[in-house]
Design a protein around this motif. Sequence first.
Motif, PDB file in Angstrom:
ATOM      1  N   PHE A  26      17.830  15.457 -14.021  1.00  0.00           N
ATOM      2  CA  PHE A  26      16.383  15.455 -14.260  1.00  0.00           C
ATOM      3  C   PHE A  26      15.637  16.060 -13.078  1.00  0.00           C
ATOM      4  N   MET A  27      16.007  15.669 -11.858  1.00  0.00           N
ATOM      5  CA  MET A  27      15.341  16.191 -10.670  1.00  0.00           C
ATOM      6  C   MET A  27      15.519  17.698 -10.544  1.00  0.00           C
ATOM      7  N   ILE A  28      16.730  18.179 -10.787  1.00  0.00           N
ATOM      8  CA  ILE A  28      17.009  19.611 -10.664  1.00  0.00           C
ATOM      9  C   ILE A  28      16.230  20.405 -11.717  1.00  0.00           C
ATOM     10  N   PHE A  77      14.234  17.327  -1.564  1.00  0.00           N
ATOM     11  CA  PHE A  77      14.681  16.330  -0.595  1.00  0.00           C
ATOM     12  C   PHE A  77      15.226  15.090  -1.294  1.00  0.00           C
ATOM     13  N   SER A  78      14.599  14.700  -2.404  1.00  0.00           N
ATOM     14  CA  SER A  78      15.118  13.557  -3.163  1.00  0.00           C
ATOM     15  C   SER A  78      16.512  13.860  -3.705  1.00  0.00           C
ATOM     16  N   LEU A 178       7.098   5.399   7.193  1.00  0.00           N
ATOM     17  CA  LEU A 178       7.606   6.121   6.029  1.00  0.00           C
ATOM     18  C   LEU A 178       9.109   5.926   5.919  1.00  0.00           C
ATOM     19  N   GLU A 179       9.587   5.688   4.704  1.00  0.00           N
ATOM     20  CA  GLU A 179      11.008   5.486   4.464  1.00  0.00           C
ATOM     21  C   GLU A 179      11.407   6.092   3.139  1.00  0.00           C
ATOM     22  N   TYR A 180      12.713   6.337   2.992  1.00  0.00           N
ATOM     23  CA  TYR A 180      13.222   6.761   1.690  1.00  0.00           C
ATOM     24  C   TYR A 180      13.494   5.516   0.873  1.00  0.00           C
ATOM     25  N   CYS A 187      10.269   9.482  -0.575  1.00  0.00           N
ATOM     26  CA  CYS A 187       9.739   9.019   0.703  1.00  0.00           C
ATOM     27  C   CYS A 187       8.386   8.360   0.452  1.00  0.00           C
ATOM     28  N   ASN A 188       8.295   7.080   0.771  1.00  0.00           N
ATOM     29  CA  ASN A 188       7.071   6.321   0.516  1.00  0.00           C
ATOM     30  C   ASN A 188       6.569   5.647   1.782  1.00  0.00           C
TER      31      ASN A 188
END
Length: 328
Positions: A26-28, A77-78, A178-180, A187-188
């Motif tokens: 889905f991301m790709i 990045f995700s 900020l962290e993954y 990153c949130n």
Amino acid sequence: MLEEPEQTNCVVCCCTLTNKILMLVFMILLIVAILFGNSVTLAVTVGTKHFRTTPQGYLKASLAVADLAVGIFVVPFSVYAEVSIMIPNYTPERTMNNSLTTTFHPCNFIGPMFAGCTLVSITTIFLLTIERSIAVLKPLHKESVITRKRTSILIVLSWVGSFFLAVFPTLYSNAIFLEYNSCSRMCNYAVKSDGYSTQAWNILLLFPAFDFTILGATVVINILSLSSIRQHSKRRKHLAEADCKTVTAPTFSDIKAAKTIGTLTLAFTASFTPIAVFVVGNVVGNEWCNFSFFAFWILTTNSCWNVIIYSVRDQKFRHRAHQLLVPS
């Protein structure tokens, strides 16, 4: 470099290998859609005089660049993070919390990039709405009020102000970092569990407050514009029956553009609302792990909707895009 924080409750979207693979696919596909769609938008906007020389074209180009940045930096990045986590025997460096390491964490760049581009999109849609409302409500003053120079200045201010707001929370409060996040797979912003956490969450509430203020104003202006269009349509019909003419009504292209921006506003409002609900829920103490994944990625998919809306609503855009993609 990245590690998946411990979770007491396994979430549906990340428990099984099959679900992880589907999520990566889905991301790709989303990366491809964002890059392709917004590249077409930029090509049409920059390569067509009708769009390139108008303030509306400037604003659409700015919106496309913000969406492209999401497809170039945020989503890839995700993908990288998820693939890294899935690699067997992978022992990533613990950099989830900025206070635990002096090494620059990628989320310090990716997080503000996503927040900044989202804010740019919201403010650009607002500016597009203002531009169309003037064309509809004050058609005789359109050329003198809406100029390319003024539009360019507003675009620059939009980008500078949006990215300032994006980095403001971490600069203002040491309790915000900020962290993954293993729930949203992005990153949130996160808040340390200390005495300043309440104040930090209040700072993070500035995002939905600002966004909904801008979106609310945008919706109101769109309603006024569409109401005016409806009145003009009735007046035009009445004058046609009376065999009269008017020169103060907005042009057909202005009306079509106003309706397109109205559709764009509805799409963005619908995609942003889950994020606002999620942030407010976090403030009152709810985890909502599954919901955070869907909320953030619904917002991300909005980055590829603009070209679809333009293609459906704007005949000139659709014709020019067809020429670029299917040359004769």
